[in-house]
Design a protein around this motif. Structure first.
Motif, PDB file in Angstrom:
ATOM      1  N   ILE A   1       0.827  -1.213   0.000  1.00  0.00           N
ATOM      2  CA  ILE A   1       0.000   0.000   0.000  1.00  0.00           C
ATOM      3  C   ILE A   1       0.863   1.266   0.000  1.00  0.00           C
ATOM      4  N   ILE A   2       2.077   1.116   0.569  1.00  0.00           N
ATOM      5  CA  ILE A   2       3.030   2.233   0.571  1.00  0.00           C
ATOM      6  C   ILE A   2       4.389   1.685   0.181  1.00  0.00           C
ATOM      7  N   GLU A   3       5.051   2.364  -0.736  1.00  0.00           N
ATOM      8  CA  GLU A   3       6.408   1.951  -1.060  1.00  0.00           C
ATOM      9  C   GLU A   3       7.291   3.175  -1.290  1.00  0.00           C
ATOM     10  N   LEU A   4       8.381   3.222  -0.546  1.00  0.00           N
ATOM     11  CA  LEU A   4       9.372   4.274  -0.752  1.00  0.00           C
ATOM     12  C   LEU A   4      10.582   3.653  -1.420  1.00  0.00           C
ATOM     13  N   LYS A   5      11.015   4.282  -2.515  1.00  0.00           N
ATOM     14  CA  LYS A   5      12.170   3.748  -3.236  1.00  0.00           C
ATOM     15  C   LYS A   5      13.232   4.822  -3.290  1.00  0.00           C
TER      16      LYS A   5
ATOM     17  N   GLY B   1      14.489  11.942  11.523  1.00  0.00           N
ATOM     18  CA  GLY B   1      13.817  12.104  10.233  1.00  0.00           C
ATOM     19  C   GLY B   1      12.423  11.502  10.191  1.00  0.00           C
ATOM     20  N   LYS B   2      11.871  11.158  11.352  1.00  0.00           N
ATOM     21  CA  LYS B   2      10.574  10.479  11.414  1.00  0.00           C
ATOM     22  C   LYS B   2       9.435  11.337  10.866  1.00  0.00           C
ATOM     23  N   SER B   3       9.360  12.576  11.347  1.00  0.00           N
ATOM     24  CA  SER B   3       8.255  13.429  10.903  1.00  0.00           C
ATOM     25  C   SER B   3       8.384  13.767   9.422  1.00  0.00           C
ATOM     26  N   THR B   4       9.622  13.929   8.981  1.00  0.00           N
ATOM     27  CA  THR B   4       9.855  14.173   7.554  1.00  0.00           C
ATOM     28  C   THR B   4       9.280  13.013   6.744  1.00  0.00           C
ATOM     29  N   LEU B   5       9.558  11.802   7.200  1.00  0.00           N
ATOM     30  CA  LEU B   5       9.080  10.606   6.508  1.00  0.00           C
ATOM     31  C   LEU B   5       7.555  10.582   6.449  1.00  0.00           C
ATOM     32  N   ILE B   6       6.928  10.888   7.561  1.00  0.00           N
ATOM     33  CA  ILE B   6       5.469  10.789   7.584  1.00  0.00           C
ATOM     34  C   ILE B   6       4.837  11.908   6.745  1.00  0.00           C
ATOM     35  N   ARG B   7       5.508  13.073   6.689  1.00  0.00           N
ATOM     36  CA  ARG B   7       4.984  14.159   5.853  1.00  0.00           C
ATOM     37  C   ARG B   7       5.098  13.830   4.359  1.00  0.00           C
ATOM     38  N   LEU B   8       6.067  12.972   4.026  1.00  0.00           N
ATOM     39  CA  LEU B   8       6.154  12.514   2.633  1.00  0.00           C
ATOM     40  C   LEU B   8       5.002  11.561   2.326  1.00  0.00           C
ATOM     41  N   LEU B   9       4.634  10.759   3.344  1.00  0.00           N
ATOM     42  CA  LEU B   9       3.589   9.749   3.125  1.00  0.00           C
ATOM     43  C   LEU B   9       2.219  10.368   2.902  1.00  0.00           C
TER      44      LEU B   9
ATOM     45  N   THR C   1       7.357  16.971  -0.581  1.00  0.00           N
ATOM     46  CA  THR C   1       7.726  16.120  -1.707  1.00  0.00           C
ATOM     47  C   THR C   1       9.194  15.710  -1.558  1.00  0.00           C
ATOM     48  N   ALA C   2       9.489  14.511  -2.020  1.00  0.00           N
ATOM     49  CA  ALA C   2      10.848  13.988  -1.906  1.00  0.00           C
ATOM     50  C   ALA C   2      11.779  14.764  -2.828  1.00  0.00           C
ATOM     51  N   THR C   3      13.017  14.973  -2.378  1.00  0.00           N
ATOM     52  CA  THR C   3      14.020  15.609  -3.222  1.00  0.00           C
ATOM     53  C   THR C   3      14.433  14.646  -4.342  1.00  0.00           C
ATOM     54  N   GLU C   4      14.512  13.359  -3.971  1.00  0.00           N
ATOM     55  CA  GLU C   4      14.826  12.305  -4.943  1.00  0.00           C
ATOM     56  C   GLU C   4      14.045  11.057  -4.565  1.00  0.00           C
ATOM     57  N   GLY C   5      13.838  10.176  -5.539  1.00  0.00           N
ATOM     58  CA  GLY C   5      13.207   8.890  -5.254  1.00  0.00           C
ATOM     59  C   GLY C   5      11.696   8.911  -5.424  1.00  0.00           C
ATOM     60  N   GLU C   6      11.085   7.763  -5.147  1.00  0.00           N
ATOM     61  CA  GLU C   6       9.640   7.618  -5.349  1.00  0.00           C
ATOM     62  C   GLU C   6       8.913   7.377  -4.040  1.00  0.00           C
ATOM     63  N   VAL C   7       7.790   8.042  -3.877  1.00  0.00           N
ATOM     64  CA  VAL C   7       6.917   7.833  -2.719  1.00  0.00           C
ATOM     65  C   VAL C   7       5.580   7.344  -3.264  1.00  0.00           C
ATOM     66  N   ILE C   8       5.447   6.015  -3.350  1.00  0.00           N
ATOM     67  CA  ILE C   8       4.264   5.443  -3.973  1.00  0.00           C
ATOM     68  C   ILE C   8       3.245   5.097  -2.892  1.00  0.00           C
ATOM     69  N   VAL C   9       2.135   5.796  -2.917  1.00  0.00           N
ATOM     70  CA  VAL C   9       1.091   5.566  -1.926  1.00  0.00           C
ATOM     71  C   VAL C   9      -0.178   5.216  -2.684  1.00  0.00           C
TER      72      VAL C   9
ATOM     73  N   PHE D   1       3.564  10.115  -5.343  1.00  0.00           N
ATOM     74  CA  PHE D   1       3.120  11.467  -4.962  1.00  0.00           C
ATOM     75  C   PHE D   1       3.833  12.542  -5.791  1.00  0.00           C
ATOM     76  N   GLY D   2       5.084  12.242  -6.183  1.00  0.00           N
ATOM     77  CA  GLY D   2       5.864  13.224  -6.925  1.00  0.00           C
ATOM     78  C   GLY D   2       5.429  13.373  -8.373  1.00  0.00           C
ATOM     79  N   LYS D   3       4.582  12.437  -8.849  1.00  0.00           N
ATOM     80  CA  LYS D   3       4.260  12.461 -10.277  1.00  0.00           C
ATOM     81  C   LYS D   3       2.807  12.816 -10.566  1.00  0.00           C
ATOM     82  N   ILE D   4       2.062  13.216  -9.537  1.00  0.00           N
ATOM     83  CA  ILE D   4       0.649  13.528  -9.782  1.00  0.00           C
ATOM     84  C   ILE D   4       0.400  15.022  -9.588  1.00  0.00           C
ATOM     85  N   ASN D   5      -0.642  15.535 -10.228  1.00  0.00           N
ATOM     86  CA  ASN D   5      -0.932  16.963 -10.114  1.00  0.00           C
ATOM     87  C   ASN D   5      -1.641  17.273  -8.779  1.00  0.00           C
TER      88      ASN D   5
END
Ligand code: ATP
Ligand code: MG
Length: 339
Positions: free
Chosen positions: A3-7, A42-50, A55-63, A68-72
């Protein structure tokens, strides 16, 4: 289902603060995933990405299937409706009653008044605040305020519940109540929970999986029972010490006292997992090697994914025999620490 994947996620603030470095994380549907780390890890940073607040500086946050980085913005707004969040300081609206706080996200969603009221009635019942509907937050205890927070987070029937230090402002008993409530909700709805904390007992009580985050990296992860049974990293061991006694200081004090009282042989700490509880291993080895095994203290830690036993024992006998008992225990996957 994942359901959630961070790469390979990185998050840098102001070009200088590397809050997250190379984070990979997979959360399966129905997990209660604990993320534990010290302040600034970095816990709160992580949850704010979720939840798409950052938005992540690099990588994918797939929820829920999309990065999240690729949608309008519009899609992001809709996705965020599937994600509920609760906070350490509750973040309630002080000029609104309990019912109005819970109804707030439904108003934003444009749900008609009647339907809203029905849903609010269900939710206050779910969190046990039926008789507090018309109270203001200032009239509630901390635990009750967090119950309002939980009801509000669940108003839109989210698939994911994010908790950032949700019990850190509460006393131990109230913490236990709130964790129990989250556990009940999870049983009823199979909602996926990601929970951030710096307290291992919260992970132990509630979570199925855990990741330890340190310096912006996940340094250890796995099933809670596995991590409790054989922690790999020093930092994980330090967190686990929190659950051994009320504090590390008193743990050491106890051990010092035992060392004075039990002067013969060796003082050892044994750690067993679920699968070995029924085996009369200790008494068998005692007979086989002629070593007396004196149990000083023992306990069983229940986690959501299995139980872990801890025994403090004194081994009395010939040194070589004691050595044999210890290596036999190790062979049987009982972890032995000589104190
Ligand atoms: N908006 C921001 N701008 C700049 N730096 C930030 C921002 N948010 C967090 N940081 C920095 O990023 C790092 C990680 O912070 P974060 O809040 O994620 O930690 P945390 O693990 O939640 O800590 P705590 O347990 O104290 O809440 C810290 O060094 C922090 O100062
Ligand atoms: Mg934080």
């Amino acid at each position: 289902m994942t359901i959630i994947e961070l790469k390979n996620v990185k998050k840098v603030y102001n070009d200088t603060v590397h809050a997250l470095k190379e984070v990979d994380l997979k959360v399966e549907e129905g997990d209660i995933y604990g993320i534990i780390g010290y302040s600034g890890a970095g816990k709160s940073t992580l949850i704010r990405l979720l939840n798409g607040l950052e938005t992540a500086t690099e990588g994918e946050v797939i929820v829920l299937g999309e990065d999240f980085g690729k949608i309008n913005n519009e899609k992001r707004r809709i996705k965020r409706q599937s994600i509920g969040m609760i906070f350490q300081h509750f973040n309630l609206l002080w000029s609104r009653t309990v019912a109005e706080n819970i109804a707030f996200p439904l108003e934003i969603l444009g749900i008609p008044k009647e339907e809203r009221q029905e849903r609010v009635d269900e939710l206050v019942k779910l969190v046990g605040l039926e008789d507090r509907k018309d109270n203001y937050p200032s009239q509630l205890s901390g635990g009750q305020k967090q119950r309002v927070g939980i009801a509000r987070a669940l108003a839109g029937n989210p698939k994911i519940l994010l908790c950032d230090e949700a019990t850190s402002a509460l006393d131990p008993e109230t913490t236990a109540d709130v964790l129990e409530l989250i556990s009940e909700i999870h049983k009823k709805t199979n909602i996926t929970v990601v929970l951030i904390t710096h307290e291992m007992h919260v992970v132990k009580t509630l979570c199925t999986k855990v990741a330890v985050i340190d310096g912006g990296m996940i340094v250890e992860e796995g099933l809670v029972s596995d991590v409790f049974y054989s922690p790999q990293q020093e930092i994980t061991k330090r967190f686990l010490k929190q659950t051994e006694f009320s504090s590390e200081k008193s743990a050491n004090k106890n051990i010092e006292l035992w060392k004075e009282s039990f002067v013969n042989g060796k003082l050892v700490k044994l750690l067993f997992d679920d699968k070995r509880f029924n085996e009369p291993l200790v008494s068998k080895l005692s007979k086989e090697y002629g070593v007396t095994i004196n149990i000083i203290q023992g306990k069983i830690d229940k986690t959501q994914t299995g139980n872990i036993g801890t025994l403090y024992v004194q081994l009395v006998g010939e040194d070589t025999n004691i050595g044999n008992v210890i290596s036999k225990l190790n062979e049987e996957k009982v972890s032995v620490e000589v104190l």
